[in-house]
Every structure is written in C-alpha cells, then in structure tokens.
Scaffold this motif. Structure first.
Motif, PDB file in Angstrom:
ATOM      1  N   ASP A 186      38.126  45.140  30.748  1.00  0.00           N
ATOM      2  CA  ASP A 186      37.119  44.425  29.972  1.00  0.00           C
ATOM      3  C   ASP A 186      36.060  45.368  29.408  1.00  0.00           C
ATOM      4  O   ASP A 186      35.624  45.219  28.264  1.00  0.00           O
ATOM      5  CB  ASP A 186      36.447  43.347  30.833  1.00  0.00           C
ATOM      6  N   MET A 187      35.654  46.349  30.215  1.00  0.00           N
ATOM      7  CA  MET A 187      34.594  47.256  29.793  1.00  0.00           C
ATOM      8  C   MET A 187      35.046  48.242  28.725  1.00  0.00           C
ATOM      9  O   MET A 187      34.322  48.486  27.756  1.00  0.00           O
ATOM     10  CB  MET A 187      34.060  48.023  31.004  1.00  0.00           C
ATOM     11  N   PHE A 188      36.233  48.791  28.892  1.00  0.00           N
ATOM     12  CA  PHE A 188      36.662  49.885  28.032  1.00  0.00           C
ATOM     13  C   PHE A 188      37.623  49.463  26.923  1.00  0.00           C
ATOM     14  O   PHE A 188      37.765  50.166  25.928  1.00  0.00           O
ATOM     15  CB  PHE A 188      37.300  50.991  28.869  1.00  0.00           C
ATOM     16  N   PHE A 189      38.303  48.329  27.084  1.00  0.00           N
ATOM     17  CA  PHE A 189      39.239  47.870  26.062  1.00  0.00           C
ATOM     18  C   PHE A 189      38.827  46.521  25.471  1.00  0.00           C
ATOM     19  O   PHE A 189      39.564  45.942  24.692  1.00  0.00           O
ATOM     20  CB  PHE A 189      40.654  47.786  26.643  1.00  0.00           C
ATOM     21  N   HIS A 190      37.650  46.034  25.899  1.00  0.00           N
ATOM     22  CA  HIS A 190      37.049  44.826  25.329  1.00  0.00           C
ATOM     23  C   HIS A 190      37.977  43.618  25.409  1.00  0.00           C
ATOM     24  O   HIS A 190      38.093  42.842  24.458  1.00  0.00           O
ATOM     25  CB  HIS A 190      36.636  45.086  23.875  1.00  0.00           C
ATOM     26  N   LEU A 191      38.629  43.467  26.567  1.00  0.00           N
ATOM     27  CA  LEU A 191      39.433  42.280  26.819  1.00  0.00           C
ATOM     28  C   LEU A 191      38.574  41.249  27.552  1.00  0.00           C
ATOM     29  O   LEU A 191      37.368  41.429  27.681  1.00  0.00           O
ATOM     30  CB  LEU A 191      40.656  42.655  27.666  1.00  0.00           C
ATOM     31  N   ASP A 192      39.196  40.188  27.994  1.00  0.00           N
ATOM     32  CA  ASP A 192      38.471  39.172  28.771  1.00  0.00           C
ATOM     33  C   ASP A 192      39.343  38.749  29.947  1.00  0.00           C
ATOM     34  O   ASP A 192      39.683  37.579  30.098  1.00  0.00           O
ATOM     35  CB  ASP A 192      38.124  37.975  27.893  1.00  0.00           C
ATOM     36  N   MET A 193      39.707  39.733  30.775  1.00  0.00           N
ATOM     37  CA  MET A 193      40.494  39.418  31.963  1.00  0.00           C
ATOM     38  C   MET A 193      39.637  38.716  33.006  1.00  0.00           C
ATOM     39  O   MET A 193      40.122  37.872  33.752  1.00  0.00           O
ATOM     40  CB  MET A 193      41.110  40.698  32.540  1.00  0.00           C
ATOM     41  N   GLN A 194      38.363  39.091  33.073  1.00  0.00           N
ATOM     42  CA  GLN A 194      37.427  38.373  33.930  1.00  0.00           C
ATOM     43  C   GLN A 194      36.887  37.188  33.141  1.00  0.00           C
ATOM     44  O   GLN A 194      35.908  37.306  32.414  1.00  0.00           O
ATOM     45  CB  GLN A 194      36.286  39.285  34.364  1.00  0.00           C
ATOM     46  N   LYS A 195      37.536  36.063  33.278  1.00  0.00           N
ATOM     47  CA  LYS A 195      37.198  34.909  32.454  1.00  0.00           C
ATOM     48  C   LYS A 195      35.764  34.452  32.707  1.00  0.00           C
ATOM     49  O   LYS A 195      35.282  34.439  33.837  1.00  0.00           O
ATOM     50  CB  LYS A 195      38.174  33.765  32.731  1.00  0.00           C
ATOM     51  N   ASP A 196      35.078  34.096  31.631  1.00  0.00           N
ATOM     52  CA  ASP A 196      33.680  33.673  31.714  1.00  0.00           C
ATOM     53  C   ASP A 196      33.575  32.222  32.202  1.00  0.00           C
ATOM     54  O   ASP A 196      34.514  31.436  32.086  1.00  0.00           O
ATOM     55  CB  ASP A 196      33.001  33.807  30.345  1.00  0.00           C
ATOM     56  N   THR A 197      32.407  31.891  32.724  1.00  0.00           N
ATOM     57  CA  THR A 197      32.160  30.556  33.257  1.00  0.00           C
ATOM     58  C   THR A 197      30.865  29.998  32.661  1.00  0.00           C
ATOM     59  O   THR A 197      29.861  30.714  32.579  1.00  0.00           O
ATOM     60  CB  THR A 197      32.029  30.587  34.787  1.00  0.00           C
ATOM     61  N   VAL A 198      30.897  28.748  32.231  1.00  0.00           N
ATOM     62  CA  VAL A 198      29.705  28.094  31.698  1.00  0.00           C
ATOM     63  C   VAL A 198      28.909  27.506  32.857  1.00  0.00           C
ATOM     64  O   VAL A 198      29.436  26.722  33.653  1.00  0.00           O
ATOM     65  CB  VAL A 198      30.074  26.993  30.689  1.00  0.00           C
ATOM     66  N   VAL A 199      27.640  27.906  32.966  1.00  0.00           N
ATOM     67  CA  VAL A 199      26.759  27.391  34.019  1.00  0.00           C
ATOM     68  C   VAL A 199      25.535  26.747  33.376  1.00  0.00           C
ATOM     69  O   VAL A 199      25.243  26.971  32.196  1.00  0.00           O
ATOM     70  CB  VAL A 199      26.313  28.525  34.980  1.00  0.00           C
ATOM     71  N   ASN A 200      24.828  25.954  34.147  1.00  0.00           N
ATOM     72  CA  ASN A 200      23.669  25.228  33.617  1.00  0.00           C
ATOM     73  C   ASN A 200      22.355  25.640  34.260  1.00  0.00           C
ATOM     74  O   ASN A 200      21.331  24.975  34.073  1.00  0.00           O
ATOM     75  CB  ASN A 200      23.868  23.724  33.795  1.00  0.00           C
ATOM     76  N   ALA A 201      22.373  26.752  35.005  1.00  0.00           N
ATOM     77  CA  ALA A 201      21.139  27.249  35.623  1.00  0.00           C
ATOM     78  C   ALA A 201      21.246  28.754  35.840  1.00  0.00           C
ATOM     79  O   ALA A 201      22.335  29.282  36.081  1.00  0.00           O
ATOM     80  CB  ALA A 201      20.867  26.547  36.939  1.00  0.00           C
ATOM     81  N   ILE A 202      20.105  29.440  35.734  1.00  0.00           N
ATOM     82  CA  ILE A 202      20.028  30.881  35.969  1.00  0.00           C
ATOM     83  C   ILE A 202      18.939  31.139  36.999  1.00  0.00           C
ATOM     84  O   ILE A 202      17.846  30.564  36.905  1.00  0.00           O
ATOM     85  CB  ILE A 202      19.697  31.653  34.670  1.00  0.00           C
ATOM     86  N   TYR A 203      19.221  31.987  37.963  1.00  0.00           N
ATOM     87  CA  TYR A 203      18.239  32.394  38.965  1.00  0.00           C
ATOM     88  C   TYR A 203      18.215  33.925  38.962  1.00  0.00           C
ATOM     89  O   TYR A 203      19.164  34.568  39.405  1.00  0.00           O
ATOM     90  CB  TYR A 203      18.618  31.870  40.346  1.00  0.00           C
TER      91      TYR A 203
END
Length: 255
Positions: free
Chosen positions: A144-161
């Motif tokens: 993901d970092m060096f080849f700009h893929l998205d193997m670590q799938k993102d997650t939608v959340v509704n709060a940040i701490y």
C-alpha cells in the motif's frame, strides 16, 4: 479430491481466458499464480516426503480459489461482507496446523534429541501462525505504501478519538462524534462517515488470525495428549512419510 482439483483448475483456466479477452493482464497473472499454487501440494509430497492429509489439501485448494479468483478477480472482498475476515480466520487455523506439524516432526526426529511437552508444541504452532499473520500484514502495508494499492481495506467510522486534535498539545484525547461525511478539498466523499485508513482492517485480521490459531492449537494439544486416538486433528496435520512412502507410524496409525 482429484475431481475437485480438475474442477477448480478448469474454472481457473476459463477465468484466465476471459481475462485475456478483456486484456486484463494483471488478473491473467493472478490466474497463473493460482495454477502454480495448485501444483505445490503434490510437489511437497513428492520432493519433501511429507504426507498432506486429503482434508487439509482440499481446504487449501478451496482457500486459494476463494482468496484469489473470488476475492480478487470477482471482488468478493468488496461485495461480500466478512469475506476477508473469514479467510483470515481460516489462515490462522491452517498456519497453526502447519506450524504444529513442523514442531512435532522436529520434536519426534531422532537427530534433534528434543522431547517437548504437548503444551510447548501447541505454543509453537500458535506462535508460528501469529507470525505468519503479522508478516502478511507487513506485506499489505508495504504494498500500500510503495505501490499505492489498497490491500489494507479502509473502514468507515463515525467517531475519532485523537490527541493530535488537542490544540494545547497536552496529550489529551479530543473526541469528534457523530461524523456523517468527509470532505476533501471542498468535495464530499459521500461516505456517511470518516474513512479510517487500514488500521481497523489490520487489527481485525490479526484478531481473527488469533482465533483460528488458538482453536487449532487447542485441538493439537489434545491430539498430542492422546496421540493416535484422535481422528479429527489428523485430518489437518501433515506428517513425514516413511521410506516406503506410507505415513509415519509414530503417530499411532497403521503403516
């Protein structure tokens, strides 16, 4: 098992032909990888004299197909909820079986002079499985970092701490709750929340790997405590073949 092998291999070849017609060369290479991986169990048995139980071999074949053909090419990782989680759980279970087998084979080898208790063999299997899981997450992060893929799938959340949002820089957690949208450069992403970048996915994968590894380590421990009497665990544990090509009789089975 031979019928299953032919069915899966034929399906992969048909998918590869379709990808060639679509000129999707990345998926073509993925199909080639699957066909190569399908040859590995036989290669291991013939060259390393390790007997892979039929049950384990079938699960490996189906797992590869589910991960690469269905997960990647058919996008089940995106369209089917929990697909990635289920596969990571199976990975933890299978990796523990392999780790258990490696430690047990070394433990019973006359040249190593080891006599590890069943608990230590089970711990070795668990540690092996978790290490494989961590290395895989390292690999996903690297890609993901060096080849700009998205193997670590993102997650939608509704709060940040986060302490980063504290203007006083006093290491106090600032909470932002009830997030309903994310705006980047003045444009709404339409996510109905905030986009977590891979962290939740990574921790979830490691947690289910932990579950799979724990389950098999317990099964393996019970198997060693009653060696030769348990049939369930033997379905998943590779063993060394004797010179005659049969299963190692030290596990309590008939030669």
């Amino acid at each position: 098992m031979f019928a299953l092998y032919v069915l899966l291999r034929t399906s992969v070849i048909l998918v590869m032909i379709a990808q060639i017609l679509n000129r999707d060369w990345q998926n073509v290479m993925l199909c080639c990888l699957v066909l190569f991986l399908y040859t590995m169990p036989s290669f291991i048995e013939n060259n390393w004299h390790i007997d892979i139980p039929d049950t384990l071999e079938v699960i490996v074949y189906i797992f590869i197909y589910a991960a690469e053909i269905l997960g990647e090419i058919r996008a089940y990782y995106i369209s089917v909820p929990g697909w990635d989680t289920a596969l990571h759980t199976v990975t933890g279970f299978l990796a523990a079986a392999v780790g258990f087998s490696l430690v047990d084979i070394i433990n019973r080898n006359e040249n190593t002079k080891l006599n590890l208790a069943p608990l230590y063999v089970a711990i070795g299997a668990f540690t092996f499985s978790m290490t494989i899981g961590v290395i895989w997450e390292f690999f996903e992060f690297f890609m993901d970092m060096f080849f700009h893929l998205d193997m670590q799938k993102d997650t939608v959340v509704n709060a940040i701490y986060s302490v980063t949002l504290d203007p006083a820089r006093s290491n106090k957690v600032v909470a932002i709750k009830g997030i309903t949208d994310t705006v980047v450069n003045g444009e709404s992403l339409g996510l109905n929340g905030y986009l977590d970048i891979g962290l939740i996915d990574t921790m979830k994968d490691l947690f289910v790997t932990f579950i799979g590894a724990t389950v098999f380590s317990i099964i393996g421990f019970i198997y060693l405590k009653n060696r030769g009497t348990g049939k369930f665990a033997k379905r998943f544990i590779p063993t060394m073949m004797s010179k005659a090509g049969s299963e190692d009789p030290a596990d309590g089975s008939d030669k």
